[in-house]
Design a protein around this motif. Structure first.
Motif, PDB file in Angstrom:
ATOM      1  N   SER A 118       0.816  -1.438  -0.316  1.00  0.00           N
ATOM      2  CA  SER A 118      -0.024   0.035   0.051  1.00  0.00           C
ATOM      3  C   SER A 118       0.757   1.223  -0.131  1.00  0.00           C
ATOM      4  CB  SER A 118      -0.795  -0.032   1.417  1.00  0.00           C
ATOM      5  OG  SER A 118      -0.252   0.081   2.217  1.00  0.00           O
ATOM      6  N   ASP A 119       1.852   1.310   0.884  1.00  0.00           N
ATOM      7  CA  ASP A 119       2.800   2.363   0.791  1.00  0.00           C
ATOM      8  C   ASP A 119       4.240   1.880   1.352  1.00  0.00           C
ATOM      9  OD1 ASP A 119       1.755   5.199   0.560  1.00  0.00           O
ATOM     10  OD2 ASP A 119       0.045   4.108   0.993  1.00  0.00           O
ATOM     11  N   LEU A 120       5.188   2.330   0.587  1.00  0.00           N
ATOM     12  CA  LEU A 120       6.536   2.198   0.793  1.00  0.00           C
ATOM     13  C   LEU A 120       6.982   3.809   1.326  1.00  0.00           C
ATOM     14  CD1 LEU A 120       9.185   0.534   0.956  1.00  0.00           C
ATOM     15  CD2 LEU A 120       9.737   1.337  -1.408  1.00  0.00           C
ATOM     16  N   ARG A 121       6.977   3.593   2.704  1.00  0.00           N
ATOM     17  CA  ARG A 121       7.185   5.043   3.411  1.00  0.00           C
ATOM     18  C   ARG A 121       8.714   5.171   3.701  1.00  0.00           C
ATOM     19  NH1 ARG A 121       3.586   5.958   8.058  1.00  0.00           N
ATOM     20  NH2 ARG A 121       3.140   8.091   7.299  1.00  0.00           N
ATOM     21  N   VAL A 122       9.348   6.492   3.275  1.00  0.00           N
ATOM     22  CA  VAL A 122      10.728   6.596   3.791  1.00  0.00           C
ATOM     23  C   VAL A 122      10.605   7.982   4.598  1.00  0.00           C
ATOM     24  CG1 VAL A 122      12.875   7.331   2.697  1.00  0.00           C
ATOM     25  CG2 VAL A 122      11.250   5.684   1.405  1.00  0.00           C
ATOM     26  N   PHE A 123      11.571   8.010   5.611  1.00  0.00           N
ATOM     27  CA  PHE A 123      11.544   8.998   6.708  1.00  0.00           C
ATOM     28  C   PHE A 123      13.143   9.386   6.918  1.00  0.00           C
ATOM     29  CE2 PHE A 123       7.845   6.493   7.802  1.00  0.00           C
ATOM     30  CZ  PHE A 123       6.894   7.372   7.938  1.00  0.00           C
ATOM     31  N   GLY A 124      13.205  10.542   6.947  1.00  0.00           N
ATOM     32  CA  GLY A 124      14.541  11.183   7.358  1.00  0.00           C
ATOM     33  C   GLY A 124      14.370  12.811   7.023  1.00  0.00           C
ATOM     34  N   ASN A 125      15.347  13.078   6.493  1.00  0.00           N
ATOM     35  CA  ASN A 125      15.478  14.813   6.313  1.00  0.00           C
ATOM     36  C   ASN A 125      15.969  15.293   5.240  1.00  0.00           C
ATOM     37  OD1 ASN A 125      15.618  14.233   9.449  1.00  0.00           O
ATOM     38  ND2 ASN A 125      14.268  15.873   9.077  1.00  0.00           N
ATOM     39  N   ALA A 126      15.203  16.235   4.346  1.00  0.00           N
ATOM     40  CA  ALA A 126      16.131  16.979   3.580  1.00  0.00           C
ATOM     41  C   ALA A 126      17.058  18.076   3.862  1.00  0.00           C
ATOM     42  CB  ALA A 126      15.310  17.462   2.380  1.00  0.00           C
ATOM     43  N   ASP A 127      17.793  18.691   3.188  1.00  0.00           N
ATOM     44  CA  ASP A 127      18.734  19.742   3.612  1.00  0.00           C
ATOM     45  C   ASP A 127      17.910  21.156   3.696  1.00  0.00           C
ATOM     46  OD1 ASP A 127      20.824  18.029   3.846  1.00  0.00           O
ATOM     47  OD2 ASP A 127      21.651  18.632   1.889  1.00  0.00           O
ATOM     48  N   GLY A 128      18.245  21.968   4.679  1.00  0.00           N
ATOM     49  CA  GLY A 128      17.588  23.304   4.489  1.00  0.00           C
ATOM     50  C   GLY A 128      16.631  23.609   5.792  1.00  0.00           C
ATOM     51  N   PRO A 129      16.244  24.821   6.021  1.00  0.00           N
ATOM     52  CA  PRO A 129      15.518  25.201   7.139  1.00  0.00           C
ATOM     53  C   PRO A 129      14.112  24.642   6.848  1.00  0.00           C
ATOM     54  CG  PRO A 129      15.520  27.030   5.548  1.00  0.00           C
ATOM     55  CD  PRO A 129      16.542  25.738   5.081  1.00  0.00           C
ATOM     56  N   ALA A 130      13.308  24.657   8.027  1.00  0.00           N
ATOM     57  CA  ALA A 130      12.170  24.150   8.193  1.00  0.00           C
ATOM     58  C   ALA A 130      11.130  25.299   7.420  1.00  0.00           C
ATOM     59  CB  ALA A 130      11.522  24.002   9.586  1.00  0.00           C
ATOM     60  N   PRO A 131       9.935  24.855   6.891  1.00  0.00           N
ATOM     61  CA  PRO A 131       9.029  25.868   6.229  1.00  0.00           C
ATOM     62  C   PRO A 131       8.507  26.949   7.152  1.00  0.00           C
ATOM     63  CG  PRO A 131       8.027  23.875   6.983  1.00  0.00           C
ATOM     64  CD  PRO A 131       9.275  23.458   7.162  1.00  0.00           C
ATOM     65  N   ALA A 132       8.121  28.145   6.503  1.00  0.00           N
ATOM     66  CA  ALA A 132       7.573  29.313   7.370  1.00  0.00           C
ATOM     67  C   ALA A 132       6.181  28.778   7.884  1.00  0.00           C
ATOM     68  CB  ALA A 132       7.614  30.372   6.463  1.00  0.00           C
ATOM     69  N   ALA A 133       5.671  29.436   8.829  1.00  0.00           N
ATOM     70  CA  ALA A 133       4.693  29.467   9.483  1.00  0.00           C
ATOM     71  C   ALA A 133       3.381  29.489   8.365  1.00  0.00           C
ATOM     72  CB  ALA A 133       4.392  30.175  10.863  1.00  0.00           C
ATOM     73  N   PRO A 134       2.391  28.928   8.305  1.00  0.00           N
ATOM     74  CA  PRO A 134       0.967  29.280   7.778  1.00  0.00           C
ATOM     75  C   PRO A 134       0.628  30.526   7.941  1.00  0.00           C
ATOM     76  CG  PRO A 134       1.181  26.965   8.147  1.00  0.00           C
ATOM     77  CD  PRO A 134       2.042  27.507   8.957  1.00  0.00           C
ATOM     78  N   GLU A 135      -0.013  31.121   7.155  1.00  0.00           N
ATOM     79  CA  GLU A 135      -0.977  32.341   7.466  1.00  0.00           C
ATOM     80  C   GLU A 135      -2.410  31.669   7.761  1.00  0.00           C
ATOM     81  OE1 GLU A 135      -2.790  36.482   6.289  1.00  0.00           O
ATOM     82  OE2 GLU A 135      -0.967  35.746   5.107  1.00  0.00           O
ATOM     83  N   LEU A 136      -2.831  31.855   8.975  1.00  0.00           N
ATOM     84  CA  LEU A 136      -4.333  31.216   9.394  1.00  0.00           C
ATOM     85  C   LEU A 136      -5.104  32.547   8.836  1.00  0.00           C
ATOM     86  CD1 LEU A 136      -6.192  29.271  10.418  1.00  0.00           C
ATOM     87  CD2 LEU A 136      -5.679  30.048  12.694  1.00  0.00           C
ATOM     88  N   LEU A 137      -6.012  32.354   8.076  1.00  0.00           N
ATOM     89  CA  LEU A 137      -6.954  33.304   7.453  1.00  0.00           C
ATOM     90  C   LEU A 137      -8.241  33.197   8.307  1.00  0.00           C
ATOM     91  CD1 LEU A 137      -6.608  32.678   3.469  1.00  0.00           C
ATOM     92  CD2 LEU A 137      -5.218  34.329   5.087  1.00  0.00           C
ATOM     93  N   SER A 138      -8.674  32.351   8.718  1.00  0.00           N
ATOM     94  CA  SER A 138      -9.880  32.296   9.436  1.00  0.00           C
ATOM     95  C   SER A 138     -10.450  31.203  10.114  1.00  0.00           C
ATOM     96  CB  SER A 138     -11.165  32.855   8.452  1.00  0.00           C
ATOM     97  OG  SER A 138     -11.472  31.608   7.471  1.00  0.00           O
ATOM     98  N   ALA A 139     -10.921  31.356  11.205  1.00  0.00           N
ATOM     99  CA  ALA A 139     -11.542  30.020  11.711  1.00  0.00           C
ATOM    100  C   ALA A 139     -12.986  30.531  12.408  1.00  0.00           C
ATOM    101  CB  ALA A 139     -10.558  29.621  12.991  1.00  0.00           C
ATOM    102  N   ALA A 140     -13.890  30.048  11.566  1.00  0.00           N
ATOM    103  CA  ALA A 140     -15.218  30.300  12.109  1.00  0.00           C
ATOM    104  C   ALA A 140     -16.198  29.202  12.460  1.00  0.00           C
ATOM    105  CB  ALA A 140     -15.809  31.074  11.176  1.00  0.00           C
ATOM    106  N   ARG A 141     -16.846  29.307  13.512  1.00  0.00           N
ATOM    107  CA  ARG A 141     -17.918  28.375  13.864  1.00  0.00           C
ATOM    108  C   ARG A 141     -19.196  28.269  12.947  1.00  0.00           C
ATOM    109  NH1 ARG A 141     -17.305  26.583  19.860  1.00  0.00           N
ATOM    110  NH2 ARG A 141     -18.044  24.368  19.769  1.00  0.00           N
TER     111      ARG A 141
END
Length: 610
Positions: free
Chosen positions: A508-531
């Motif tokens: 079903s899945d051949l899952r590979v784990f580790g790390n690529a080089d470079g900095p982590a991504p920037a934080a997402p911009e949370l646009l809205s959260a509404a009930r």
């Protein structure tokens, strides 16, 4: 190959020893679903349906070792460290494959009870390592007032259903024992005191168990107020009455935590909730932070109907049931998550990155200390090629993070290969091979049901080295997790087939784990959260992060208690309709991004008012 090229290839396959040491010694990590030899079912053999399965885990620690009992297994598993498990075949097993078993440790004995609709045995052991079990009683007495099995059609309102189905056993600090049970979309969960005659000699097995008083109804579902108790995928079915089941009791600092599963094991939202009380039989109070164990997104989905237990270092863990449902709606696996309690008594289960590699601690975890290794998913949607494939089951399905789709080789002969191109040099630390049961044709156990293969790595796609060699494996490993002895700096990962006990080679899945080089991504911009108009629902929207593999939408009762997580991959919209909220409860919401390099900071938080 020139000598200098060989040296360069060797260098790319191994990192410095210092880097390995910095990440701890190998052999202490795992990834969900847990890596055990899930047994082939025999329940549906008359229907001709064949699949491996595991569900309703009961973990227990006894005499320094851990034991795992589950539904429809011809035995159980033992471990010294919660990572490496050995199957134990009992020498005396009067069950026809126990369903949703309950465990209890009392007076240096390990008790085991199966789910039943009529009186069945209660077993005990003082030597579970060698599979030696005896009868505490060959037949439990009927539950007081229970309707006999087969007479459910004659029941009137208020009548007690047959049981105990989905039992849970608990011994209080004063030595008193309690039984909790129930699995129904009509009846609640029940509880009753039990005298196991532990402190005196009983004449004959039949006198060793006595129920005390009458069963008490303890809790029922209220999907009209609790969004997560609604049925269907992502709680989208408001017409089907949901199921309450899977009782489990823990006590922490004088408070009783009665856990239950809802809304049904057939969907991604199968979860664990909790009610609390000051006494073992209540009255119980609904916890506003429910569901306490919840994993609706990612490769592993589902976290309901399990057990909560403490390890040798005082850390709490919660086990649950993962949903597969390809061959049969009750095709499942077992997952394991860190858990605990805040100072004010709030219970939590951490499913964030719950199907990425985790490190098993060898100490008492401190507040906020995570078991997540930081090893990221490197295989998502990466180009895949195979030596052969059946129509409709191409190799691209082995990198889509969907347990319900799979590559099927045209032959199960040794030497079949599945190769992933990670897109550039990566530091690979672990690989998980998730086999699927495509027309498996197996039931029960057999000596040839084993998983044997090699994992190879390459920097250039031409020169290969062995990452791991399981060609002489002696057990079945449907979800084989392989932590590499040392990190490998490679671009290509190749599965080389040896043997599976199934009729076809399917992954079903051949899952590979580790790390690529470079900095982590920037934080997402949370646009809205509404009930929504229905307060059980909310819509959360954020801006895409370039290069993100996915996002974790996180929510909870406070900014420092974002214990709920919904993982969304980057090929989905950056809007999530969340349908698992409780009416009248205030929530805080945030989003984080992740890619092959790491995890971003959290976005700003927004509040979902009651």
């Amino acid at each position: 190959m020139p000598a200098i090229s060989r040296l360069a290839a060797a260098a790319t396959l191994g990192l410095a020893c210092a880097a390995a040491a910095a990440n701890g010694a190998p052999g202490r990590t795992w990834a969900n679903p847990i890596d055990i030899d899930y047994r082939y079912n025999y329940e549906q053999m008359n229907e001709g349906v064949s699949y491996r399965t595991g569900a309703d885990p009961a973990f227990v620690r006894y005499r320094g070792a851990y034991y795992l009992f589950q539904t429809l297994a011809d035995g159980y598993w033992r471990s010294d460290d919660l990572v490496h498990w050995t199957f134990v075949k009992p020498d005396r097993w009067p069950f026809d494959g126990p369903v949703a078993p309950a465990t209890l440790v009392a007076d240096d004995k390990l008790f085991l009870m199966q789910a039943a609709m009529e009186p069945r045995p209660l077993l005990y052991s003082t030597d579970p390592d060698h599979g030696r079990w005896d009868f505490w009683t060959r037949l439990l007495p009927p539950i007081p007032g229970a309707t006999p099995a087969g007479h459910e059609a004659e029941m009137k309102p208020g009548d007690q259903p047959p049981g105990p189905w989905d039992p849970g056993l608990f011994r209080d600090d004063d030595g008193k024992v309690y039984l909790y049970w129930g699995s129904s979309n009509v009846f609640p969960l029940y509880g009753i005191g039990v005298d196991l005659a532990l402190d005196r000699t009983a004449e004959g097995e039949g006198k060793r168990v006595r129920f005390l008083g009458k069963p008490r109804p303890l809790l029922a579902l209220h999907p009209d107020r609790h969004g997560w108790e609604r049925f269907g995928p992502d709680h989208t079915d408001d017409r089907t009455v949901p199921y309450v089941e899977g009782a489990w009791m823990n006590k922490h600092r004088g408070t009783y935590y009665l856990q239950y599963a809802a809304p049904g094991t057939e969907y991604n939202v199968y979860a664990t909730g909790v009610y609390t009380a000051d006494a073992p039989l209540g009255p119980f109070r609904y916890a506003p932070y429910n569901p306490v164990g919840y994993k609706p997104g990612g490769f592993v989905v589902g976290a309901g109907h399990g057990s909560t237990f403490e390890d040798a270092y005082g850390n709490d863990w919660n086990a649950g049931t993962m949903w597969v449902a390809v061959n049969w709606r009750f095709e499942r696996r077992i997952d394991l998550f860190p858990a605990g309690f805040h100072e004010d008594g709030q219970m939590w289960v951490d499913t964030r990155f719950g199907d990425f590699p985790q490190r098993m601690p060898d100490h008492r975890l401190g507040p906020g200390e995570s078991t997540f290794t930081g090893w990221m998913l490197l295989s998502w949607r990466k180009p895949a090629s195979a030596s052969s494939a059946l129509p409709g089951h191409g190799p691209e399905l082995a990198t889509d993070e969907d347990v319900r789709s799979y590559w099927v080789a045209a032959s199960d002969a040794p030497g079949q290969t599945l190769t992933l191109d990670l897109g550039g040099p990566r530091t690979v630390r672990a690989v998980q091979v998730n086999f699927a049961d495509y027309q498996a044709g197996r039931y029960g156990d057999a000596p040839d049901i084993v998983a044997q293969f090699k994992l190879e790595g390459s920097a250039d796609g031409a020169h290969w080295s062995t990452l791991a060699d399981l060609s002489r494996e002696t057990r079945d490993r449907p979800n084989a997790y392989v932590e590499l002895d040392r990190p490998a700096r490679i671009r290509y990962v190749r599965y080389v087939h040896g043997h599976v006990g199934a009729r076809h080679l399917a992954i079903s899945d051949l899952r590979v784990f580790g790390n690529a080089d470079g900095p982590a991504p920037a934080a997402p911009e949370l646009l809205s959260a509404a009930r929504g108009k229905d307060a059980r629902d909310a819509t959360i929207t954020w801006k895409p992060v370039p290069g993100a593999v996915g996002y974790n939408v996180r929510w909870g009762l406070a900014a420092d208690r974002l214990h709920e997580t919904y993982q969304v991959f980057a090929d989905h919209p950056t809007t999530l309709e969340l349908r698992s909220l409780n009416k009248g409860v205030r929530y805080v919401v945030a989003v984080e991004a992740f890619d092959e390099r790491g995890v971003s900071p959290l976005s700003r938080t927004l509040t979902l008012s009651p």
